[in-house]
Design a protein around this motif. Structure first.
Motif, PDB file in Angstrom:
ATOM      1  N   ILE A  76      14.465   0.980  47.753  1.00  0.00           N
ATOM      2  CA  ILE A  76      14.489   0.729  49.193  1.00  0.00           C
ATOM      3  C   ILE A  76      15.911   0.843  49.743  1.00  0.00           C
ATOM      4  O   ILE A  76      16.141   1.405  50.816  1.00  0.00           O
ATOM      5  CB  ILE A  76      13.884  -0.665  49.490  1.00  0.00           C
ATOM      6  N   ALA A  77      16.888   0.363  48.971  1.00  0.00           N
ATOM      7  CA  ALA A  77      18.281   0.446  49.418  1.00  0.00           C
ATOM      8  C   ALA A  77      18.714   1.898  49.539  1.00  0.00           C
ATOM      9  O   ALA A  77      19.363   2.294  50.519  1.00  0.00           O
ATOM     10  CB  ALA A  77      19.182  -0.305  48.427  1.00  0.00           C
ATOM     11  N   VAL A  78      18.372   2.714  48.548  1.00  0.00           N
ATOM     12  CA  VAL A  78      18.768   4.122  48.584  1.00  0.00           C
ATOM     13  C   VAL A  78      18.048   4.846  49.727  1.00  0.00           C
ATOM     14  O   VAL A  78      18.623   5.704  50.402  1.00  0.00           O
ATOM     15  CB  VAL A  78      18.507   4.786  47.214  1.00  0.00           C
ATOM     16  N   GLU A  79      16.776   4.472  49.960  1.00  0.00           N
ATOM     17  CA  GLU A  79      16.043   5.064  51.098  1.00  0.00           C
ATOM     18  C   GLU A  79      16.722   4.702  52.424  1.00  0.00           C
ATOM     19  O   GLU A  79      16.835   5.532  53.326  1.00  0.00           O
ATOM     20  CB  GLU A  79      14.596   4.539  51.113  1.00  0.00           C
ATOM     21  N   ALA A  80      17.163   3.439  52.514  1.00  0.00           N
ATOM     22  CA  ALA A  80      17.815   3.010  53.762  1.00  0.00           C
ATOM     23  C   ALA A  80      19.102   3.782  53.988  1.00  0.00           C
ATOM     24  O   ALA A  80      19.421   4.173  55.115  1.00  0.00           O
ATOM     25  CB  ALA A  80      18.090   1.504  53.706  1.00  0.00           C
ATOM     26  N   LEU A  81      19.856   4.025  52.892  1.00  0.00           N
ATOM     27  CA  LEU A  81      21.084   4.813  53.026  1.00  0.00           C
ATOM     28  C   LEU A  81      20.755   6.249  53.420  1.00  0.00           C
ATOM     29  O   LEU A  81      21.484   6.889  54.187  1.00  0.00           O
ATOM     30  CB  LEU A  81      21.875   4.790  51.714  1.00  0.00           C
ATOM     31  N   TYR A  82      19.657   6.769  52.895  1.00  0.00           N
ATOM     32  CA  TYR A  82      19.226   8.124  53.265  1.00  0.00           C
ATOM     33  C   TYR A  82      18.928   8.189  54.763  1.00  0.00           C
ATOM     34  O   TYR A  82      19.346   9.113  55.461  1.00  0.00           O
ATOM     35  CB  TYR A  82      17.998   8.516  52.440  1.00  0.00           C
ATOM     36  N   ASP A  83      18.219   7.161  55.244  1.00  0.00           N
ATOM     37  CA  ASP A  83      17.899   7.123  56.685  1.00  0.00           C
ATOM     38  C   ASP A  83      19.173   7.012  57.528  1.00  0.00           C
ATOM     39  O   ASP A  83      19.278   7.621  58.596  1.00  0.00           O
ATOM     40  CB  ASP A  83      16.977   5.934  56.985  1.00  0.00           C
ATOM     41  N   ALA A  84      20.149   6.235  57.024  1.00  0.00           N
ATOM     42  CA  ALA A  84      21.411   6.109  57.761  1.00  0.00           C
ATOM     43  C   ALA A  84      22.121   7.456  57.811  1.00  0.00           C
ATOM     44  O   ALA A  84      22.615   7.884  58.866  1.00  0.00           O
ATOM     45  CB  ALA A  84      22.299   5.060  57.092  1.00  0.00           C
ATOM     46  N   ALA A  85      22.147   8.157  56.653  1.00  0.00           N
ATOM     47  CA  ALA A  85      22.828   9.449  56.601  1.00  0.00           C
ATOM     48  C   ALA A  85      22.107  10.483  57.473  1.00  0.00           C
ATOM     49  O   ALA A  85      22.725  11.412  58.003  1.00  0.00           O
ATOM     50  CB  ALA A  85      22.901   9.931  55.157  1.00  0.00           C
ATOM     51  N   ASP A  86      20.798  10.304  57.616  1.00  0.00           N
ATOM     52  CA  ASP A  86      19.984  11.220  58.407  1.00  0.00           C
ATOM     53  C   ASP A  86      20.428  11.228  59.873  1.00  0.00           C
ATOM     54  O   ASP A  86      20.434  12.268  60.529  1.00  0.00           O
ATOM     55  CB  ASP A  86      18.528  10.746  58.291  1.00  0.00           C
ATOM     56  N   ASP A  87      20.796  10.042  60.376  1.00  0.00           N
ATOM     57  CA  ASP A  87      21.064   9.924  61.809  1.00  0.00           C
ATOM     58  C   ASP A  87      22.514   9.607  62.145  1.00  0.00           C
ATOM     59  O   ASP A  87      22.878   9.612  63.311  1.00  0.00           O
ATOM     60  CB  ASP A  87      20.171   8.821  62.391  1.00  0.00           C
ATOM     61  N   ASP A  88      23.334   9.284  61.138  1.00  0.00           N
ATOM     62  CA  ASP A  88      24.727   8.924  61.418  1.00  0.00           C
ATOM     63  C   ASP A  88      25.634   9.908  60.690  1.00  0.00           C
ATOM     64  O   ASP A  88      25.548  10.050  59.464  1.00  0.00           O
ATOM     65  CB  ASP A  88      24.986   7.491  60.911  1.00  0.00           C
ATOM     66  N   SER A  89      26.522  10.561  61.429  1.00  0.00           N
ATOM     67  CA  SER A  89      27.353  11.600  60.815  1.00  0.00           C
ATOM     68  C   SER A  89      28.404  11.015  59.886  1.00  0.00           C
ATOM     69  O   SER A  89      28.947  11.701  59.028  1.00  0.00           O
ATOM     70  CB  SER A  89      28.032  12.438  61.893  1.00  0.00           C
ATOM     71  N   ALA A  90      28.730   9.733  60.036  1.00  0.00           N
ATOM     72  CA  ALA A  90      29.775   9.131  59.198  1.00  0.00           C
ATOM     73  C   ALA A  90      29.221   8.577  57.886  1.00  0.00           C
ATOM     74  O   ALA A  90      29.964   8.032  57.087  1.00  0.00           O
ATOM     75  CB  ALA A  90      30.496   8.021  59.954  1.00  0.00           C
ATOM     76  N   GLY A 119      27.191   9.423  54.369  1.00  0.00           N
ATOM     77  CA  GLY A 119      26.847  10.562  53.519  1.00  0.00           C
ATOM     78  C   GLY A 119      25.563  10.316  52.762  1.00  0.00           C
ATOM     79  O   GLY A 119      25.341   9.235  52.236  1.00  0.00           O
ATOM     80  N   GLY A 120      24.738  11.344  52.662  1.00  0.00           N
ATOM     81  CA  GLY A 120      23.528  11.232  51.854  1.00  0.00           C
ATOM     82  C   GLY A 120      23.850  11.540  50.401  1.00  0.00           C
ATOM     83  O   GLY A 120      25.000  11.824  50.066  1.00  0.00           O
ATOM     84  N   PRO A 121      22.845  11.480  49.520  1.00  0.00           N
ATOM     85  CA  PRO A 121      23.079  11.862  48.127  1.00  0.00           C
ATOM     86  C   PRO A 121      23.546  13.315  48.069  1.00  0.00           C
ATOM     87  O   PRO A 121      22.946  14.178  48.705  1.00  0.00           O
ATOM     88  CB  PRO A 121      21.693  11.704  47.479  1.00  0.00           C
ATOM     89  N   ASP A 122      24.643  13.567  47.354  1.00  0.00           N
ATOM     90  CA  ASP A 122      25.210  14.916  47.277  1.00  0.00           C
ATOM     91  C   ASP A 122      24.734  15.535  45.961  1.00  0.00           C
ATOM     92  O   ASP A 122      25.370  15.400  44.919  1.00  0.00           O
ATOM     93  CB  ASP A 122      26.743  14.813  47.317  1.00  0.00           C
ATOM     94  N   LEU A 123      23.580  16.240  46.043  1.00  0.00           N
ATOM     95  CA  LEU A 123      22.963  16.725  44.808  1.00  0.00           C
ATOM     96  C   LEU A 123      23.789  17.823  44.166  1.00  0.00           C
ATOM     97  O   LEU A 123      23.869  17.905  42.936  1.00  0.00           O
ATOM     98  CB  LEU A 123      21.537  17.243  45.087  1.00  0.00           C
ATOM     99  N   SER A 124      24.440  18.648  44.974  1.00  0.00           N
ATOM    100  CA  SER A 124      25.178  19.768  44.381  1.00  0.00           C
ATOM    101  C   SER A 124      26.418  19.281  43.636  1.00  0.00           C
ATOM    102  O   SER A 124      26.774  19.823  42.602  1.00  0.00           O
ATOM    103  CB  SER A 124      25.559  20.780  45.451  1.00  0.00           C
ATOM    104  N   ARG A 125      27.069  18.257  44.153  1.00  0.00           N
ATOM    105  CA  ARG A 125      28.258  17.740  43.457  1.00  0.00           C
ATOM    106  C   ARG A 125      27.938  16.553  42.562  1.00  0.00           C
ATOM    107  O   ARG A 125      28.818  15.975  41.953  1.00  0.00           O
ATOM    108  CB  ARG A 125      29.318  17.313  44.482  1.00  0.00           C
ATOM    109  N   ARG A 126      26.700  16.170  42.517  1.00  0.00           N
ATOM    110  CA  ARG A 126      26.255  15.008  41.716  1.00  0.00           C
ATOM    111  C   ARG A 126      27.010  13.740  42.121  1.00  0.00           C
ATOM    112  O   ARG A 126      27.571  13.030  41.283  1.00  0.00           O
ATOM    113  CB  ARG A 126      26.435  15.257  40.225  1.00  0.00           C
ATOM    114  N   ILE A 127      27.081  13.489  43.413  1.00  0.00           N
ATOM    115  CA  ILE A 127      27.675  12.242  43.905  1.00  0.00           C
ATOM    116  C   ILE A 127      26.545  11.417  44.526  1.00  0.00           C
ATOM    117  O   ILE A 127      25.894  11.881  45.469  1.00  0.00           O
ATOM    118  CB  ILE A 127      28.762  12.519  44.951  1.00  0.00           C
TER     119      ILE A 127
END
Lengths: 286, 266
Positions: free
Chosen positions: B205-219, B221-229
């Motif tokens: 749920i925490a990671v989903e919430a961060l995903y939702d934050a990254a979805d709508d807030d430019s500051a 960051g979502g999970p960076d799959l290409s850089r594995r961050i």
């Protein structure tokens, strides 16, 4: 007219030394020694709350004998100094040698400048990556500092205790053997008619600096874990956080450094030993 | 200077012995400095059946630029508590270090840990000390959460405290978020949170919430799959604090991203 008595500096120093030596010799002894898995501290102490052995920093601990209020003051000063250095530089920049020097300066100044010297003898120990790399410093009431070879005893009849240690101490001892040797050495003096004493677990304060941990390595061994050690059954290195009412936290595992924002580079790395694989791991259940 | 009787508080000791080491004590030139230093954003925390979970994204921004892709904003404060921060990264990192030393120092001097409320109050005092800098754009807002060893009911041992620039602390019930993306993250948490979550559910749920934050807030960051961050996820339970290993954080983040491929709204 008031009479001015002349006392020579030699006489004053002799008197102060005598006062300090007598005060220290009245107290119970403490032993510090290196073993295969770290540095062991064993002190005879009737109190379980007023400690003679304490943590100073990640890999540094402090043991003292003598007057409690005096060495407690020194201990606090050491913790403050270590934390200040660690905050302004890095955790790795806090060394036992710097602390030993600071203690030597402090005690030396008190010895010469104040009318009464501190009646204390202290040990600053830093655990290294191998037993040979351990540093044990003995600092006495007059500020003299000695680098001890892997073992030392302080307090009443320290020489006799050191003698008992010297015969049997080896740097590759296990924790079991080291604890039993230390207790035997402490008990070798003070018995009736020179006979060895048996010291109960409740009268001992035992702590280690665990060589294989990263981050804070100081652990107390109390309660059931200590009894097991004394009785000779194999025990664990991180044995006794024991006393359930003890507010101290459980030990962080070896894979879980007490990390900080400032030393993130310690994370996820093997601790910086030169020795590669960490021993035989026999006293480290995982 | 080390031998004075003093208190058990390291910051109080520093305030007399070495005030230059304390953030918030330095004179600042006039004007706003907000555009000069990197900012860190969204942190979320929620209580679980056996403690708390705290997670933070990895983005640091400077104005419209991304200054860091892998900044770490969630740290252990001591064995049983976690601290995350939003705001000026440089001051926040310094404050986290000082806070960690403060807690460890008290423990070493007194031989016992501070209570969880005591820790929160110390952090509040530090934030209040930074008020001058905050008014010039260098604000730091922490989020503090931990396992309360004094709690009688283990289900209520996980506690979360929030702060504002003037201090605090304010105890939160269940969950909270800070930073620019917290508006969206908290909205997501509000819908998904329930008391007594397991640790795995809470992490998801925490990671989903961060995903939702990254979805709508430019500051944020979502999970960076290409850089594995991936987000930093930490827990505090009766066993102490623990950072979710990178492999597990990656697995959770990838599962969240995969689910959003099906349903972008979650």
């Amino acid at each position: 007219m008031a009479m001015q008595f002349y006392a020579s500096p030699e006489q004053i120093m002799r008197d102060r030394s005598e006062l300090a030596r007598k005060g220290i010799a009245r107290g119970r002894s403490a032993v510090t020694l290196s073993y295969e898995g770290g540095v062991l501290f064993v002190a005879e102490n009737l109190s379980s709350a007023l400690h003679k052995v304490s943590e100073i920093y990640d890999r540094i601990a402090f043991a003292a004998v003598g007057r409690y209020n005096e060495f407690e003051n020194l201990r606090r000063a050491g913790v403050r100094m270590a934390d200040t250095i660690g905050l302004s530089f890095d955790r790795r920049d806090v060394t036992g040698r710097a602390l030993a020097n600071a203690y030597a300066q402090t005690l030396g100044a008190i010895f010469t400048e104040q009318s009464k010297p501190f009646e204390v003898e202290i040990c600053v120990a830093e655990v290294g990556s191998t037993p040979e790399a351990d540093e044990l410093y003995r600092i006495t009431y007059d500020g003299s500092v000695n680098d001890e070879p892997g073992r030392m005893a302080m307090g009443g009849q320290a020489e006799a205790v050191t003698g008992a240690l010297r015969e049997e101490h080896r740097l590759d001892m296990s924790l079991n053997d080291a604890v039993r040797l230390a207790v035997r050495a402490l008990g070798s003096v003070g018995g009736e008619g020179g006979a060895p004493r048996t010291i109960a677990a409740s009268q001992l304060e035992v702590a280690i600096l665990d060589r294989r941990r990263v981050g804070r390595t100081f652990r107390r061994i109390t309660g059931a874990a200590l009894v097991t050690l004394l009785n000779g059954a194999p025990a664990t290195a991180d044995g006794g956080e024991a006393a359930p009412a003890d507010p101290k936290p459980p030990a962080p595992g070896p894979d879980k450094p007490a990390e900080s924002a400032g030393s993130a580079d310690l994370e996820g790395k093997e601790k910086p030993t030169g020795g590669g694989k960490s021993g035989n791991g026999k006293d480290k259940p995982k | 200077m080390f031998l004075n009787v003093g208190t058990s508080s390291f910051t109080q000791f520093l305030s007399t012995a070495a005030p230059d080491l304390l953030p918030g004590r330095r004179p600042l030139p006039p004007g706003s400095a907000s555009a000069l230093a990197p900012h860190a954003t969204t942190i979320v925390a929620l209580t679980t059946a056996d403690g708390v979970v705290m997670a933070g994204d990895r983005r640091g921004t400077m104005g419209n630029l991304i200054s860091s892709r892998d900044i770490r904003k969630v740290h252990p404060a001591d064995e049983y508590s976690l601290v995350g921060f939003a705001g000026t990264a440089g001051i926040a990192l310094e404050m986290v270090r000082l806070f960690q030393v403060e807690l460890e120092h008290y423990e070493k001097i007194e031989g016992a840990m501070l209570s969880l409320d005591g820790k929160a109050n110390r952090l509040a005092a530090m934030i209040r000390g930074n008020l001058g800098a905050a008014m010039q754009g260098l604000a730091v807002i922490p989020l503090f959460a931990g396992f309360d060893l004094a709690a009688t009911d283990p289900a209520r041992a996980g506690r979360i405290f929030s702060f504002d620039v003037a201090g605090g602390p304010y105890e939160e019930t269940g969950y909270d978020g800070i930073g620019s993306g917290s508006l969206f993250a908290k909205a997501a948490l509000k819908k998904r949170y329930r008391p007594g979550l397991s640790a795995d559910e809470a992490i998801r749920i925490a990671v989903e919430a961060l995903y939702d934050a990254a979805d709508d807030d430019s500051a944020t960051g979502g999970p960076d799959l290409s850089r594995r961050i991936y987000p930093v996820v930490m827990t505090a339970t009766a066993e102490g604090t623990n950072r979710l290993p990178d492999a597990e954080a990656a697995a959770v983040a990838e599962a969240v991203v995969a689910a959003r491929m099906e349903n972008p709204g979650g």
